[in-house]
Motif scaffolding. Sequence first.
Motif, PDB file in Angstrom:
ATOM      1  N   GLU A 191       0.838  -1.205   0.000  1.00 58.16           N
ATOM      2  CA  GLU A 191       0.000   0.000   0.000  1.00 58.16           C
ATOM      3  C   GLU A 191       0.870   1.251   0.000  1.00 58.16           C
ATOM      4  N   MET A 192       1.920   1.222   0.789  1.00 57.73           N
ATOM      5  CA  MET A 192       2.849   2.351   0.836  1.00 57.73           C
ATOM      6  C   MET A 192       3.485   2.579  -0.533  1.00 57.73           C
ATOM      7  N   ALA A 193       3.954   1.502  -1.139  1.00 59.13           N
ATOM      8  CA  ALA A 193       4.615   1.614  -2.442  1.00 59.13           C
ATOM      9  C   ALA A 193       3.663   2.153  -3.503  1.00 59.13           C
ATOM     10  N   ALA A 194       2.412   1.731  -3.464  1.00 56.86           N
ATOM     11  CA  ALA A 194       1.423   2.195  -4.443  1.00 56.86           C
ATOM     12  C   ALA A 194       1.196   3.700  -4.319  1.00 56.86           C
ATOM     13  N   VAL A 195       1.117   4.201  -3.090  1.00 56.22           N
ATOM     14  CA  VAL A 195       0.924   5.642  -2.875  1.00 56.22           C
ATOM     15  C   VAL A 195       2.153   6.421  -3.334  1.00 56.22           C
ATOM     16  N   LEU A 196       3.328   5.898  -3.053  1.00 55.40           N
ATOM     17  CA  LEU A 196       4.558   6.556  -3.491  1.00 55.40           C
ATOM     18  C   LEU A 196       4.587   6.690  -5.009  1.00 55.40           C
ATOM     19  N   ARG A 197       4.274   5.601  -5.701  1.00 59.68           N
ATOM     20  CA  ARG A 197       4.288   5.629  -7.175  1.00 59.68           C
ATOM     21  C   ARG A 197       3.227   6.582  -7.715  1.00 59.68           C
ATOM     22  N   ALA A 198       2.100   6.665  -7.043  1.00 62.48           N
ATOM     23  CA  ALA A 198       1.043   7.587  -7.476  1.00 62.48           C
ATOM     24  C   ALA A 198       1.485   9.045  -7.372  1.00 62.48           C
ATOM     25  N   ASN A 199       2.495   9.295  -6.545  1.00 65.72           N
ATOM     26  CA  ASN A 199       3.017  10.655  -6.380  1.00 65.72           C
ATOM     27  C   ASN A 199       4.349  10.855  -7.100  1.00 65.72           C
ATOM     28  N   GLY A 200       4.641   9.967  -8.049  1.00 64.22           N
ATOM     29  CA  GLY A 200       5.834  10.118  -8.868  1.00 64.22           C
ATOM     30  C   GLY A 200       7.112   9.659  -8.209  1.00 64.22           C
ATOM     31  N   LEU A 201       6.999   8.962  -7.093  1.00 65.44           N
ATOM     32  CA  LEU A 201       8.172   8.481  -6.363  1.00 65.44           C
ATOM     33  C   LEU A 201       8.360   6.985  -6.589  1.00 65.44           C
ATOM     34  N   GLN A 202       9.605   6.563  -6.582  1.00 65.07           N
ATOM     35  CA  GLN A 202       9.927   5.152  -6.778  1.00 65.07           C
ATOM     36  C   GLN A 202      10.535   4.585  -5.493  1.00 65.07           C
ATOM     37  N   PRO A 203       9.907   3.576  -4.888  1.00 64.28           N
ATOM     38  CA  PRO A 203      10.532   2.942  -3.726  1.00 64.28           C
ATOM     39  C   PRO A 203      11.894   2.379  -4.098  1.00 64.28           C
ATOM     40  N   ARG A 204      12.899   2.644  -3.275  1.00 66.03           N
ATOM     41  CA  ARG A 204      14.255   2.186  -3.606  1.00 66.03           C
ATOM     42  C   ARG A 204      14.853   1.286  -2.538  1.00 66.03           C
ATOM     43  N   ASP A 205      14.215   1.226  -1.363  1.00 74.67           N
ATOM     44  CA  ASP A 205      14.691   0.312  -0.334  1.00 74.67           C
ATOM     45  C   ASP A 205      13.574   0.076   0.679  1.00 74.67           C
ATOM     46  N   ILE A 206      13.530  -1.144   1.185  1.00 71.90           N
ATOM     47  CA  ILE A 206      12.672  -1.454   2.329  1.00 71.90           C
ATOM     48  C   ILE A 206      13.490  -2.311   3.289  1.00 71.90           C
ATOM     49  N   THR A 207      13.489  -1.897   4.543  1.00 66.85           N
ATOM     50  CA  THR A 207      14.279  -2.570   5.580  1.00 66.85           C
ATOM     51  C   THR A 207      13.413  -2.748   6.816  1.00 66.85           C
ATOM     52  N   GLY A 208      13.502  -3.912   7.424  1.00 71.99           N
ATOM     53  CA  GLY A 208      12.727  -4.175   8.624  1.00 71.99           C
ATOM     54  C   GLY A 208      13.466  -3.756   9.885  1.00 71.99           C
ATOM     55  N   MET A 209      12.688  -3.515  10.934  1.00 71.97           N
ATOM     56  CA  MET A 209      13.255  -3.236  12.247  1.00 71.97           C
ATOM     57  C   MET A 209      12.638  -4.205  13.238  1.00 71.97           C
ATOM     58  N   SER A 210      13.469  -4.944  13.940  1.00 70.88           N
ATOM     59  CA  SER A 210      12.985  -5.993  14.833  1.00 70.88           C
ATOM     60  C   SER A 210      13.466  -5.766  16.264  1.00 70.88           C
ATOM     61  N   TYR A 211      12.684  -6.304  17.207  1.00 71.33           N
ATOM     62  CA  TYR A 211      13.035  -6.242  18.624  1.00 71.33           C
ATOM     63  C   TYR A 211      13.201  -7.650  19.165  1.00 71.33           C
ATOM     64  N   ASN A 212      14.324  -7.889  19.832  1.00 73.79           N
ATOM     65  CA  ASN A 212      14.579  -9.183  20.456  1.00 73.79           C
ATOM     66  C   ASN A 212      14.294  -9.062  21.951  1.00 73.79           C
ATOM     67  N   PRO A 213      13.204  -9.668  22.453  1.00 77.77           N
ATOM     68  CA  PRO A 213      12.857  -9.514  23.868  1.00 77.77           C
ATOM     69  C   PRO A 213      13.852 -10.159  24.823  1.00 77.77           C
ATOM     70  N   LEU A 214      14.665 -11.095  24.337  1.00 73.98           N
ATOM     71  CA  LEU A 214      15.650 -11.755  25.194  1.00 73.98           C
ATOM     72  C   LEU A 214      16.868 -10.863  25.434  1.00 73.98           C
ATOM     73  N   THR A 215      17.381 -10.271  24.337  1.00 74.71           N
ATOM     74  CA  THR A 215      18.534  -9.369  24.469  1.00 74.71           C
ATOM     75  C   THR A 215      18.115  -7.923  24.715  1.00 74.71           C
ATOM     76  N   ARG A 216      16.813  -7.656  24.480  1.00 77.04           N
ATOM     77  CA  ARG A 216      16.260  -6.308  24.608  1.00 77.04           C
ATOM     78  C   ARG A 216      16.947  -5.327  23.667  1.00 77.04           C
ATOM     79  N   ASN A 217      17.274  -5.825  22.495  1.00 74.93           N
ATOM     80  CA  ASN A 217      17.926  -4.996  21.485  1.00 74.93           C
ATOM     81  C   ASN A 217      17.085  -4.895  20.226  1.00 74.93           C
ATOM     82  N   TYR A 218      17.213  -3.755  19.548  1.00 69.85           N
ATOM     83  CA  TYR A 218      16.576  -3.547  18.251  1.00 69.85           C
ATOM     84  C   TYR A 218      17.630  -3.712  17.160  1.00 69.85           C
ATOM     85  N   SER A 219      17.196  -4.145  15.997  1.00 67.94           N
ATOM     86  CA  SER A 219      18.135  -4.300  14.887  1.00 67.94           C
ATOM     87  C   SER A 219      17.418  -4.111  13.568  1.00 67.94           C
TER      88      SER A 219
END
Length: 236
Positions: A191-219
């Motif tokens: 949905e995000m990519a479709a809106v970006l393209r509708a506004n003349g923008l091209q998605p160039r990267d998608i990266t996830g952000m995760s939380y590890n409850p054991l180490t309590r770290n984000y990555s």
Amino acid sequence: MSLQHNVDAAEIEKFQSIASRWWDRESEFKPLHEINPLRLAYIEQQAGAVDGKKILDIGCGGGILTEGLARQGARVTGIDMAELSLKVAKLHLHESELDIDYKLATAEQFAADNPAAFDIVTCLEMLEHVPDPASIISAASHMLKPDGILVLSTLNRNPKSFALAVLGAEYILRLLPRGTHEYKKFVKPSEMAAVLRANGLQPRDITGMSYNPLTRNYSLGRDIDVNYLMTASFDD
């Protein structure tokens, strides 16, 4: 254009009620403080060094990201519709001694007066709190310079994100106050990519952000099932 366009009063009140705790690293905003180095690194990875660049942060809140960008030499403007959060952001400048321009404005209103004005526009952890995310993205694209970079982040909408971002983060781990997120407002990457393209923008990267409850770290990584960042620029 009305200041109240695309503003959810209940969402604004959530942040107004806890605004005094934006810079308390053990408060409800602890997750934002902990992910901020990852967000800053991602922006520089995608846009290059931000030193000297003109950046707009949409939904800046108490200024956690804006101050991080300013410390790296960027010329930063932050806009938000939570007046108390902006007051906290401005007060914190007395401590940080940074030069940041904070404005009470919606993205749509600000875009009308600032066409093609910014090298980088960011809107992080905010799209899931507004009635019409597409309107924010459209306004952001209007404010980008032709060679500018748009950086967005939000929550994916699927059973896993509901289990982890709502049930897990708010009710089990209590990383966030209950009611922080509404699942129906989460945004799928497609949905995000479709809106970006509708506004003349091209998605160039998608990266996830995760939380590890054991180490309590984000990555950062490939898992985009829950939190994700997306970068876009104008078509060549």
